[in-house]
Design a protein around this motif. Structure first.
Motif, PDB file in Angstrom:
ATOM      1  N   VAL A 122       0.652  -1.249   0.060  1.00 38.82           N
ATOM      2  CA  VAL A 122       0.090   0.110  -0.078  1.00 38.82           C
ATOM      3  C   VAL A 122       0.834   1.300  -0.013  1.00 38.82           C
ATOM      4  O   VAL A 122       0.566   2.283  -0.783  1.00 38.82           O
ATOM      5  CB  VAL A 122      -1.044   0.090   1.335  1.00 38.82           C
ATOM      6  CG1 VAL A 122      -1.606   1.113   1.428  1.00 38.82           C
ATOM      7  CG2 VAL A 122      -1.990  -1.202   1.171  1.00 38.82           C
ATOM      8  N   ARG A 123       2.011   1.301   0.864  1.00 34.87           N
ATOM      9  CA  ARG A 123       2.749   2.143   0.767  1.00 34.87           C
ATOM     10  C   ARG A 123       3.799   2.208  -0.493  1.00 34.87           C
ATOM     11  O   ARG A 123       3.720   3.738  -0.797  1.00 34.87           O
ATOM     12  CB  ARG A 123       3.889   2.040   1.947  1.00 34.87           C
ATOM     13  CG  ARG A 123       4.899   3.127   2.392  1.00 34.87           C
ATOM     14  CD  ARG A 123       5.850   3.132   3.285  1.00 34.87           C
ATOM     15  NE  ARG A 123       5.230   2.639   4.472  1.00 34.87           N
ATOM     16  CZ  ARG A 123       5.335   1.455   5.090  1.00 34.87           C
ATOM     17  NH1 ARG A 123       6.079   0.412   4.376  1.00 34.87           N
ATOM     18  NH2 ARG A 123       4.706   1.232   6.096  1.00 34.87           N
ATOM     19  N   GLU A 124       4.275   1.505  -0.966  1.00 31.66           N
ATOM     20  CA  GLU A 124       5.268   1.396  -1.866  1.00 31.66           C
ATOM     21  C   GLU A 124       4.375   1.363  -3.354  1.00 31.66           C
ATOM     22  O   GLU A 124       4.755   2.551  -4.267  1.00 31.66           O
ATOM     23  CB  GLU A 124       6.020   0.117  -2.166  1.00 31.66           C
ATOM     24  CG  GLU A 124       7.214   0.229  -0.871  1.00 31.66           C
ATOM     25  CD  GLU A 124       7.507  -1.263  -0.459  1.00 31.66           C
ATOM     26  OE1 GLU A 124       7.251  -2.146  -1.483  1.00 31.66           O
ATOM     27  OE2 GLU A 124       8.072  -1.395   0.191  1.00 31.66           O
ATOM     28  N   LYS A 125       3.323   0.863  -3.865  1.00 32.40           N
ATOM     29  CA  LYS A 125       2.803   0.745  -4.968  1.00 32.40           C
ATOM     30  C   LYS A 125       1.736   1.779  -5.000  1.00 32.40           C
ATOM     31  O   LYS A 125       1.464   2.308  -6.254  1.00 32.40           O
ATOM     32  CB  LYS A 125       1.972  -0.696  -5.006  1.00 32.40           C
ATOM     33  CG  LYS A 125       3.011  -1.914  -5.389  1.00 32.40           C
ATOM     34  CD  LYS A 125       1.921  -2.990  -5.887  1.00 32.40           C
ATOM     35  CE  LYS A 125       3.052  -4.105  -6.428  1.00 32.40           C
ATOM     36  NZ  LYS A 125       2.131  -5.430  -6.949  1.00 32.40           N
ATOM     37  N   LEU A 126       0.921   2.186  -3.928  1.00 29.62           N
ATOM     38  CA  LEU A 126      -0.033   3.211  -4.218  1.00 29.62           C
ATOM     39  C   LEU A 126       0.344   4.605  -3.549  1.00 29.62           C
ATOM     40  O   LEU A 126      -0.355   5.586  -3.917  1.00 29.62           O
ATOM     41  CB  LEU A 126      -1.015   2.735  -3.309  1.00 29.62           C
ATOM     42  CG  LEU A 126      -1.630   1.312  -3.857  1.00 29.62           C
ATOM     43  CD1 LEU A 126      -3.088   0.992  -2.845  1.00 29.62           C
ATOM     44  CD2 LEU A 126      -2.234   1.260  -5.254  1.00 29.62           C
ATOM     45  N   GLY A 127       1.570   4.582  -2.927  1.00 24.12           N
ATOM     46  CA  GLY A 127       2.149   5.912  -2.628  1.00 24.12           C
ATOM     47  C   GLY A 127       1.151   6.499  -1.349  1.00 24.12           C
ATOM     48  O   GLY A 127       1.209   7.665  -1.365  1.00 24.12           O
ATOM     49  N   ALA A 128       0.590   5.655  -0.852  1.00 22.99           N
ATOM     50  CA  ALA A 128      -0.410   6.115   0.399  1.00 22.99           C
ATOM     51  C   ALA A 128       0.333   6.114   1.691  1.00 22.99           C
ATOM     52  O   ALA A 128       1.528   5.577   1.734  1.00 22.99           O
ATOM     53  CB  ALA A 128      -1.657   5.149   0.402  1.00 22.99           C
ATOM     54  N   VAL A 129      -0.167   6.570   2.819  1.00 19.83           N
ATOM     55  CA  VAL A 129       0.496   6.722   3.936  1.00 19.83           C
ATOM     56  C   VAL A 129      -0.454   5.766   4.894  1.00 19.83           C
ATOM     57  O   VAL A 129      -1.432   6.032   5.263  1.00 19.83           O
ATOM     58  CB  VAL A 129       0.493   8.008   4.796  1.00 19.83           C
ATOM     59  CG1 VAL A 129       0.970   7.940   6.347  1.00 19.83           C
ATOM     60  CG2 VAL A 129       0.974   9.047   3.870  1.00 19.83           C
ATOM     61  N   PRO A 130       0.071   4.430   4.877  1.00 16.98           N
ATOM     62  CA  PRO A 130      -0.817   3.528   5.803  1.00 16.98           C
ATOM     63  C   PRO A 130      -0.818   3.820   7.121  1.00 16.98           C
ATOM     64  O   PRO A 130       0.186   4.058   7.746  1.00 16.98           O
ATOM     65  CB  PRO A 130      -0.292   2.109   5.385  1.00 16.98           C
ATOM     66  CG  PRO A 130       0.949   2.426   4.900  1.00 16.98           C
ATOM     67  CD  PRO A 130       1.033   3.699   4.490  1.00 16.98           C
TER      68      PRO A 130
END
Length: 684
Positions: free
Chosen positions: A148-156
């Motif tokens: 989620v962090r690496e592929k989507l660039g989100a802040v989990p």
């Protein structure tokens, strides 16, 4: 009706087979909306009500329902995961205030997961995530969070961690309240609260601190207390994370195994705790339909009506049902509404609250709600309905262009009229489905987003509308473009009924970047002593080149990625407004395109194949034969993941071939990526 701050408009979105519909069924069951859980694999899920969904075990159409939890009213939409039906996700996210993104604990962030995530980014939809299927072999919660962090660039921000994995998964640690939740009773039982297992105490403490650090970014009081080493109440952590979630700056992550009823109740709690009510998202903005003045509508029953039609559905009785998100004002049966697109007033005959394919009449719908209306004959997907006295036009919903076509004809001449009427109704429901009649062959051609999409349409024709049709082989939907800049001139001169028709226009065409479409402008000037150019002539010339761009010089496909400039022409005084300039501009455009090196563009698909190592060589060899461009070969657990771009025309029948190559052990997903220049074989 509940107060608007106790309403949640949410969607369940994910990659195919991540467990969206299973999660939705559990939501309905534990909230008391239904009294028996239906399973997707048995074809009995409440939200998968279409026969085609029940047979295939997939969601095809976005289904809406309403349920209650902790004194709140949830309007919920269960969306498809298959890329062929991505418009259902797009138009649902357009009208939702929040989303629950479901990830498979084994598969992680898969291709369609990325697609729906970026669709949610487009509409700035706040999200929480649920890592499902942690009872499966190969489940990896930490791995999914990292993706989620690496592929989507989100802040989990994990607010839970699992207690055990695979066949040892039995509960979660609630990192906000620092307690264990265990599912050890029957399927209907609530989780048992217990102390955190001793062997997880250190890991839970470290995860709790990371969560507070994340929450501190959104609340000064939490940050101060954290730095001073003071205890922080769970309510303060929830409040801070809620603020970050609504701002789309953080994504709370929960986990469980929905099929075993583990993790569902805390996920429902998280919907209430972290996702916004209609009053917590920015007011909807629009423009005045005629003046273009910018307008704002707040989510308040006292405001003038502003609603968006986001879905059209035909009922069993062939009545038209229009799904509406009411952003402001109220709506009642019998009310007149103004359609900003058609500029006509329509009357709402009935208002309905929807539960999958069942409907209940209601007398009133207020701001922030999602309802269905009957009686709206002309309203389509993306239309704004508003108060006739205070109209507004909201941003519409873009539909994706079809990439595949087939010819269809009725089995009997008597069925022709019935087939045509049925196809019009299906096209009314689905903006990504198109119908046209081939001018040369007279055949009816239907176009859609993929083979499955068109299979479903043909199946529906037979079951719902009682029309059997013969279907041809799939054909790719091509486009045309040009390779270089060119200019051409054309002259048109006729005399009709004592009236002179004249036009002479010079046109320049130039290639544009991929995906830029068609841009038509004018540089037609006339300096004294030449007579001034009537603006009507320029407008007619622009209309002519735009219409001509619908049929390119190579094979008659629409032209795109082209900049067209009307450079000038001869002006004769004393002529009435002459359509000759339109005809001349069209011909000049065609001549210029022939000189500019016309090219055929074909759809290129992004394909991801998940295959056991033993069969990797055969799969790669087959993809190379299909003119695939291998972009990446990676590991996912014990399997290999091949990412490749392949022309769509090379992918027909691939599912059968892949099963044969891998003894049925490989899977693949495919979605439209881009259009690129086709080779000579495609032109033939």
């Amino acid at each position: 009706m509940p107060k608007i701050d106790r309403v949640r408009n949410i969607g369940i979105v994910a990659h195919i087979d991540a467990g969206k519909t299973t999660v939705t069924e559990r939501f309905l069951y534990f909230s008391g909306r239904i009294h028996k859980m239906g399973e997707v694999h048995d074809g009995e899920a409440q939200m998968d009500w279409m026969p085609q969904e029940q047979e295939r075990g997939i969601t095809i159409t976005a289904a809406a329902t309403t349920l209650a939890w902790r004194g709140h009213e949830l309007h919920l939409i269960d969306t498809p995961g298959h890329v062929d039906f991505t418009i259902e996700v797009e138009r649902s996210l357009r009208v939702l205030d929040g989303a629950v993104v479901v990830f498979c604990g084994v598969g992680g962030v898969e291709p369609q997961s990325e697609t729906v995530w970026h669709q949610a980014d487009k509409f700035a939809v706040p999200r929480i995530a649920f890592v499902n299927k942690l009872d499966r072999v190969g489940a990896d919660f930490d791995g999914v969070v990292a993706q989620v962090r690496e592929k989507l660039g989100a802040v989990p921000a994990p607010i839970q961690i699992p207690i055990g994995l695979e066949d040892r998964f039995r509960g979660v640690v609630d990192l906000v309240r620092m307690r264990a939740l265990l599912w050890e009773g029957g399927p209907d039982d609530l989780p048992i609260e217990a102390p955190i297992p001793a062997d997880m105490a250190d890991a839970a403490r470290a995860a709790h601190e990371r969560l507070i650090e994340r929450a501190a970014d959104f609340d000064d009081d939490v940050a101060t207390r954290f730095l001073e080493g003071k205890p922080i109440e769970p309510e303060a952590i929830v409040r801070a994370l809620r603020r970050g979630t609504i701002a789309c700056k953080v994504v709370p992550i929960l986990c469980g195994a929905a099929l075993r009823n583990r993790g569902v109740q805390p996920l429902l709690d998280a919907v209430i705790d972290y996702l916004p009510s209609p009053v917590e998202v920015p007011p909807i903005e629009g423009t005045h339909p005629t003046s273009g003045e910018k307008l704002v509508r707040r989510p308040d029953d006292k405001e003038p009506l502003a609603a968006l039609a986001f879905k059209v559905q035909m009922t069993d009785q062939s009545r038209r049902l229009v799904y509406l998100r009411i952003y402001a004002g109220t709506l009642e049966p019998g009310d007149d509404v103004y359609n900003a697109r058609t500029k006509r007033i329509e009357k709402v005959a009935r208002l309905l609250q929807v539960h999958a394919n069942r409907r209940e009449r209601i007398d009133r719908a207020g701001a922030g709600t999602i309802v269905a209306a009957m009686g709206l004959r002309d309203a389509g997907t993306g239309d704004t309905l508003s108060s006739p006295r205070k109209p507004i036009s909201l941003e519409s919903i873009e539909a994706h262009e079809p990439v595949i076509s087939v010819a269809i004809e009725p089995k009997t001449v008597a069925d022709k009229e019935k087939l045509d009427a049925s196809l019009v109704k299906i096209a009314d429901e689905d903006p990504t489905f198109r119908v046209r009649e081939d001018a040369e062959t007279g055949q009816t051609v239907i176009s859609g987003m993929g083979e499955l999409h068109l299979d479903i349409v043909v199946d529906r024709l037979m079951r719902e509308f009682g029309v059997e049709g013969r279907v041809g082989k799939p054909q790719v939907v091509y486009r045309e473009t040009i390779a270089r800049t060119a200019e051409a001139e054309a002259r048109f001169e006729r005399r009709a009924e004592e009236e002179a028709i004249f036009g002479q226009v010079r046109v320049r065409v130039a290639p544009s970047p991929r995906g830029s479409g068609v841009a038509a402008t004018s540089e037609w000037r006339s300096d004294p002593p030449l007579p001034p150019v009537p603006p009507e002539y320029i407008q007619l010339a622009l209309e002519g080149v735009r219409e001509a761009s619908q049929a390119g010089p190579l094979a008659g496909y629409p032209v795109e990625d082209i900049a067209i400039t009307v450079l000038g022409g001869e002006v004769r005084e004393g002529l009435a407004i002459s359509v000759g300039y339109k005809v001349a501009a069209s011909e000049a455009f065609r001549r210029a395109c022939k000189e500019a090196g016309p090219l055929l563009l074909e759809p290129i698909m992004a394909v991801e194949v998940v295959v056991p190592e033993d069969f990797l060589g055969e799969v790669l060899g087959d993809l190379n034969q299909r003119r695939g461009r291998i972009e990446d070969v990676a590991f996912r657990g014990a399997k290999r993941v091949v990412r490749v771009k392949v022309p769509l025309r090379r992918m027909f029948g691939y599912s059968t071939e892949l099963r044969s190559l891998s003894q049925g052990r490989a899977t693949f997903t495919m979605q439209f990526a881009e259009r690129d220049v086709a080779d000579g074989a495609a032109v033939g």
